[in-house]
Design a protein around this motif. Structure first.
Motif, mmCIF file in Angstrom:
data_model
loop_
_atom_site.group_PDB
_atom_site.id
_atom_site.type_symbol
_atom_site.label_atom_id
_atom_site.label_comp_id
_atom_site.label_asym_id
_atom_site.label_seq_id
_atom_site.Cartn_x
_atom_site.Cartn_y
_atom_site.Cartn_z
ATOM 1 N N SER A 1 52.835 75.905 43.234
ATOM 2 C CA SER A 1 51.687 76.777 43.542
ATOM 3 C C SER A 1 50.470 75.948 43.902
ATOM 4 C CB SER A 1 51.392 77.683 42.350
ATOM 5 O OG SER A 1 50.990 76.913 41.220
ATOM 6 N N ASP A 2 50.315 74.814 43.239
ATOM 7 C CA ASP A 2 49.215 73.915 43.594
ATOM 8 C C ASP A 2 49.452 73.285 44.955
ATOM 9 O OD1 ASP A 2 46.762 73.147 42.722
ATOM 10 O OD2 ASP A 2 47.436 71.405 41.602
ATOM 11 N N LEU A 3 50.720 73.020 45.279
ATOM 12 C CA LEU A 3 51.053 72.413 46.557
ATOM 13 C C LEU A 3 50.774 73.345 47.726
ATOM 14 C CD1 LEU A 3 52.474 69.815 47.738
ATOM 15 C CD2 LEU A 3 54.580 71.153 47.699
ATOM 16 N N THR A 4 51.054 74.617 47.547
ATOM 17 C CA THR A 4 50.878 75.589 48.631
ATOM 18 C C THR A 4 49.438 76.072 48.765
ATOM 19 O OG1 THR A 4 51.544 77.343 47.086
ATOM 20 C CG2 THR A 4 53.250 76.373 48.473
ATOM 21 N N ASP A 5 48.601 75.778 47.770
ATOM 22 C CA ASP A 5 47.200 76.177 47.842
ATOM 23 C C ASP A 5 46.435 75.113 48.625
ATOM 24 O OD1 ASP A 5 44.741 77.326 47.526
ATOM 25 O OD2 ASP A 5 44.504 76.743 45.420
ATOM 26 N N THR A 6 46.565 75.157 49.929
ATOM 27 C CA THR A 6 45.986 74.114 50.783
ATOM 28 C C THR A 6 44.469 74.183 50.851
ATOM 29 O OG1 THR A 6 46.268 75.561 52.698
ATOM 30 C CG2 THR A 6 48.047 74.016 52.197
ATOM 31 N N SER A 7 43.858 75.248 50.340
ATOM 32 C CA SER A 7 42.407 75.356 50.415
ATOM 33 C C SER A 7 41.719 74.311 49.541
ATOM 34 C CB SER A 7 41.969 76.755 49.973
ATOM 35 O OG SER A 7 42.375 77.008 48.632
ATOM 36 N N SER A 8 42.447 73.812 48.517
ATOM 37 C CA SER A 8 41.831 72.837 47.614
ATOM 38 C C SER A 8 42.020 71.405 48.087
ATOM 39 C CB SER A 8 42.426 72.981 46.204
ATOM 40 O OG SER A 8 43.813 72.741 46.242
ATOM 41 N N PHE A 9 42.637 71.206 49.253
ATOM 42 C CA PHE A 9 42.942 69.868 49.726
ATOM 43 C C PHE A 9 42.097 69.502 50.943
ATOM 44 C CE2 PHE A 9 47.318 71.135 48.124
ATOM 45 C CZ PHE A 9 47.030 70.691 46.850
ATOM 46 N N ALA A 10 40.894 69.929 50.975
ATOM 47 C CA ALA A 10 40.046 69.634 52.134
ATOM 48 C C ALA A 10 39.584 68.180 52.082
ATOM 49 C CB ALA A 10 38.834 70.572 52.132
ATOM 50 N N GLY A 11 39.322 67.653 53.247
ATOM 51 C CA GLY A 11 38.807 66.300 53.341
ATOM 52 C C GLY A 11 39.809 65.267 52.873
ATOM 53 N N SER A 12 39.327 64.304 52.112
ATOM 54 C CA SER A 12 40.185 63.211 51.661
ATOM 55 C C SER A 12 40.520 63.321 50.179
ATOM 56 C CB SER A 12 39.483 61.872 51.930
ATOM 57 O OG SER A 12 38.234 61.843 51.251
ATOM 58 N N SER A 13 40.580 64.546 49.658
ATOM 59 C CA SER A 13 40.890 64.726 48.251
ATOM 60 C C SER A 13 42.262 64.154 47.935
ATOM 61 C CB SER A 13 40.855 66.213 47.888
ATOM 62 O OG SER A 13 41.355 66.411 46.581
ATOM 63 N N PRO A 14 42.390 63.380 46.833
ATOM 64 C CA PRO A 14 43.695 62.787 46.503
ATOM 65 C C PRO A 14 44.603 63.727 45.726
ATOM 66 C CG PRO A 14 42.060 62.033 44.936
ATOM 67 C CD PRO A 14 41.324 62.913 45.920
ATOM 68 N N ARG A 15 44.163 64.949 45.458
ATOM 69 C CA ARG A 15 44.937 65.817 44.581
ATOM 70 C C ARG A 15 46.326 66.110 45.145
ATOM 71 N NH1 ARG A 15 44.293 68.903 40.166
ATOM 72 N NH2 ARG A 15 45.544 70.782 39.975
ATOM 73 N N LEU A 16 46.419 66.361 46.442
ATOM 74 C CA LEU A 16 47.722 66.648 47.029
ATOM 75 C C LEU A 16 48.664 65.467 46.860
ATOM 76 C CD1 LEU A 16 49.664 68.369 48.608
ATOM 77 C CD2 LEU A 16 48.532 67.679 50.716
ATOM 78 N N ASN A 17 48.150 64.249 47.038
ATOM 79 C CA ASN A 17 48.979 63.067 46.842
ATOM 80 C C ASN A 17 49.410 62.931 45.386
ATOM 81 O OD1 ASN A 17 48.869 62.142 49.544
ATOM 82 N ND2 ASN A 17 46.822 61.349 49.190
ATOM 83 N N GLN A 18 48.553 63.345 44.463
ATOM 84 C CA GLN A 18 48.922 63.290 43.052
ATOM 85 C C GLN A 18 50.013 64.305 42.738
ATOM 86 O OE1 GLN A 18 45.005 63.868 41.445
ATOM 87 N NE2 GLN A 18 44.685 61.688 41.110
ATOM 88 N N VAL A 19 49.952 65.473 43.332
ATOM 89 C CA VAL A 19 51.017 66.463 43.161
ATOM 90 C C VAL A 19 52.332 65.914 43.695
ATOM 91 C CG1 VAL A 19 51.813 68.769 43.811
ATOM 92 C CG2 VAL A 19 49.418 68.414 43.198
ATOM 93 N N LEU A 20 52.275 65.255 44.854
ATOM 94 C CA LEU A 20 53.486 64.685 45.441
ATOM 95 C C LEU A 20 54.058 63.579 44.551
ATOM 96 C CD1 LEU A 20 52.400 64.492 49.196
ATOM 97 C CD2 LEU A 20 53.956 66.141 48.152
#
Length: 808
Positions: A94-113
């Motif tokens: 659910s965090d992965l599909t919520d792309t609205s929180s991954f704007a700019g260079s946020s590292p959160r998506l990479n941390q989820v991965l």
């Protein structure tokens, strides 16, 4: 109340029995609020509503230190494979599909991965969302996606491989064949070539009762230099790169220094009440959830050792940052009484490795390619990989047609990545790839087409194709044909350094050609490039050694030529010292013994002719060490060796003196009249220590170490470093040698062994040996004041360790 209305037992016996149950009608006033009861060791620990609101606490308040045990118990439950698959991974998805929180260079998506990679096959339900995200990054229109700057694409395909197993690999191979853009095909090919073996790393779910974690999911990426510490006090969290974006802002992680592969161990922090609610919801909806969890407990126990270690290591510093008021107040921390010793005392059989700070992290629970190929019925997976490679390389095989479109930089990038992927494949896949690659790159002129291309990326693609083809042939045990060797030899004359270097490496990897004429031609061109400096000396000599008997013969002649520079001769000596006897033995019409004897004679002649030269002392030292390797027969004397013939081999080497001792030990004698320089003497002593066996050890300890020559005694003290601390008694007297340089070298040898190693060895020996060394150190301290502060400190620590051992 607990006895009558308990509904679920999940058997976390390692930290005490821990019960979850849903309140029934008999629960009275708690019926309408949907209460979840939590009991720990049959003590009432609190009531939490479905919304996470605390309704009651036992005596002692919410800061009761025993609450830390409840956190650990729920942490263990959350890391159960079933809970990971049905509770934790859906939260990550659910965090992965919520792309609205991954704007700019946020590292959160990479941390989820990274977290999904660490969970491995337990996160297999995330495969489809990952593939959809990969499609969003590379749309058919070719326009860059807004997410492209927020995600590491290599990390994304690594996650596909880790969580998808065989299905993920097949998906990537399909994208490599049918990708909508060259960039997607290159990324998919990269994913097919990485992660062929389990990667060291993991992800743990840590559950804590802090309100600051409520309603969010936080990540912690420990620094690579961090190690778990004993005692539960754990390493600190780096303020620059080790905390989560959901923790205080000044501790946010950045990916300013990506690694290859760009994976970092990542742990998840969740709030306790929410986790309890999610677990109860899953158990209530699952007919066999409780029995499945109980059945999976035994299989999960090895992973739980690591979970306990991670909890005790990282929970305290995170709690300190989330609730800094605990440090300044008199309230006890929930983790204050929870440490490694306490857990080990209660459960020594399960958490046996928790207290070891040097324990290696486990490998990711991942199905490696070798495992998948072992159960690949009919070779379906292998066929899919080969088909994808053929589809990609059709770009260059069809480009020779008159109507074919010219190669672009994007096409060349795909070809380069495809050949890098081919080079990384295991033997089964390489065997299937050998014939198609030869047909496309050699018979259909693919390599020639790349060589004639004028695009900027053609040279890199050509080099990758040469090295990739050579790796496939080597893995498949496929000797290169005359046509392949001729192509590589032709590229050695290229005007581009990158192409010449790649062709040289390809010749060395592929090994001796099936055609003697082609092999001789390759040797001649390599020698020409070596003398004209168009090839690197080290790479060219390595390739000559790999080309079999013809290349070795030229190297033997090369190292004896005085007109050749000392640097090139030294590289040739290194190559001869690493001679692959096993490879030579596989060649037809090759007498390995004659080849090895010829190499040994050439090296010995080189040593004798240059031993007194100050200018060539580096060359002589290399020749001494290479001669030791050749004469030793590549015997592995490691104590871990456990082979059927090790006893017979040990007996032979104990009875028969190593040839090296007879050839070179005379230069270490007082009456030898040798003009060897000090550096060469050190090389001779080192070679005797490494390759001289027990006879060489006796020679160094009983004769050379008592020499009247100062350089010889220095060389002996240095050489004994490579025999290990079993020669410590012989070296003990040397730290009191009349000459300060000999004393310094002996001390450096003791320091190289280390205090712990010396003490561990002396435990197995009579106590007099340890006391002799203590007396030698005391004598050194009282007689000599010329030692540096560093050496004096080491001898002081060594004496303390020996005295402590003596008291024990």
């Amino acid at each position: 109340f607990c006895k009558e209305k308990m509904a679920y037992e999940i058997g976390l016996s390692r930290v005490g029995w821990y019960f979850f149950f849903r309140a029934k009608a008999a629960c009275g006033r708690f019926r309408e609020s949907g209460v979840v009861g939590i009991f720990y060791k049959r003590q009432f620990r609190g009531l939490v509503s479905k919304r996470g609101r605390c309704l009651a606490y036992p005596p002692g308040g919410p800061a009761d230190p025993l609450e830390g045990r409840a956190w650990l118990a729920v942490t263990l439950a959350a890391n159960h494979p079933l809970i990971l698959q049905h509770v934790v991974v859906p939260l990550l998805v659910s965090d992965l599909t919520d792309t609205s929180s991954f704007a700019g260079s946020s590292p959160r998506l990479n941390q989820v991965l990274c977290c999904l990679v660490g969970l491995g096959y337990n996160a297999r339900i995330a495969l489809q969302p990952l593939l959809e995200l990969l499609g969003e990054l590379h749309p058919p229109t070719g326009e860059p996606s807004p997410l492209y700057s927020a995600v590491d694409v290599k990390l994304l395909v690594l996650a596909v491989r880790a969580v998808g197993g065989e299905e993920g690999l097949q998906a990537l191979s399909y994208l490599a064949s049918e990708g909508v853009s060259p960039a997607m095909r290159a990324v998919a090919l990269y994913g097919m070539g990485i992660y062929l073996h389990p990667t060291v790393g993991h992800s743990s779910v840590v559950v804590m009762g802090s309100n600051k974690l409520k309603g969010k999911m936080s990540f912690l990426q420990p620094s690579p230099r961090q190690e778990p510490m004993a005692g539960g006090t754990s390493a600190s969290v780096s303020e620059e790169e080790d905390a989560s974006p959901d923790l205080p802002e000044e501790h946010t992680t950045t990916f300013s220094k990506p690694r290859m592969p760009p994976y970092r161990i990542t742990h998840v922090f969740l709030e306790m009440a929410s986790v309890v609610k999610y677990i109860i919801t899953y158990l209530a909806r699952s007919d066999n959830g409780v029995s499945d969890m109980r059945a999976g407990m035994v299989k999960s126990r090895p992973a739980y050792d690591t979970v306990v270690r991670d909890f005790l290591t990282y929970a305290p510093p995170v709690l300190e940052k989330l609730q800094p008021e605990l440090a300044s107040s008199n309230q006890p921390s929930p983790l204050s009484t929870l440490d490694v010793a306490d857990v080990l005392k209660a459960h020594p059989d399960i958490t046996r490795d928790v207290s070891d700070p040097r324990a290696h992290p486990p490998t990711i629970p991942y199905h490696s390619l070798s495992e998948m190929l072992a159960v690949d019925d009919g070779g379906v997976l292998t066929h899919r990989i080969v088909a994808a490679v053929e589809d990609v390389l059709s770009i260059i095989s069809s480009s020779s047609d008159s109507n074919a479109k010219p190669l672009t930089d994007d096409d060349l990038l795909v070809v380069e990545q495809c050949m890098v992927t081919c080079a990384a494949q295991p033997k089964v896949v390489a065997t299937a790839l050998a014939a198609p690659l030869i047909a496309i790159l050699v018979e259909k002129g693919g390599l020639s087409r790349l060589e004639g291309c004028s695009e900027s990326g053609a040279r890199t693609a050509l080099g990758a194709s040469c090295v990739g083809l050579a790796n496939v042939l080597y893995s498949a045990s496929y000797p290169p044909s005359a046509a392949i060797t001729t192509l590589f030899t032709k590229m050695l004359r290229s005007t581009e350094w990158k192409v010449r270097h790649a062709a040289c490496i390809a010749l060395g990897i592929a090994g001796p050609s099936a055609s003697d004429a082609a092999a001789s031609s390759a040797v001649s061109v390599l020698l020409e490039g070596l003398h004209h400096s168009s090839l690197g000396a080290g790479t060219a000599c390595w390739a000559l050694r790999r080309l079999g008997k013809a290349g070795v013969a030229e190297l033997v002649e090369l190292v004896g030529k005085k007109e050749v520079s000392a640097a090139i001769r030294a590289e040739g000596v290194k190559a001869l010292g690493n001679l692959d006897v096993l490879q030579l033995s596989r060649l037809a019409h090759t007498d390995v013994r004659l080849v090895v004897d010829g190499v040994a004679k050439a090296l010995f002649a080189l040593v004798e002719s240059t031993i007194s030269s100050d200018i060539l002392e580096d060359l002589t030292s290399e020749a001494v060490l290479a001669l030791g390797k050749i004469l030793s027969g590549f015997v592995d004397e490691s104590p871990e060796e456990d082979k059927a013939w090790s006893e017979a081999g040990s007996y032979y080497h104990n009875v028969v003196a190593a040839p090296l001792v007879g050839l070179l030990a005379s230069h270490l004698e007082d009456d030898s009249g040798s003009d060897a320089t000090p550096s060469v003497l050190v090389a001779i002593a080192t070679a005797i220590a490494l390759y001289g066996g027990p006879h060489g050890e006796v020679k160094l300890t009983h004769q050379v170490l008592q020499s009247s020559s100062i350089p010889i005694r220095i060389a002996a003290a240095h050489g004994l470093q490579f025999r290990g601390p079993r020669t410590v008694r012989a070296l003990a007297a040397t730290i009191n040698d009349p000459h300060p340089s000999v004393r310094a070298e002996a001390t450096r040898t003791l320091e190289a062994w280390g205090t712990d190693t010396i003490c561990r060895l002396l435990r197995l020996r009579p106590v007099e040996h340890r006391r002799q060394l203590i007396s030698a150190i005391d004598e050194h301290t009282s007689l000599f004041q010329d030692g540096t502060a560093h050496r004096s400190t080491f001898l002081h620590h060594l004496r303390e360790g020996l005295v402590q051992e003596d008291h024990l």
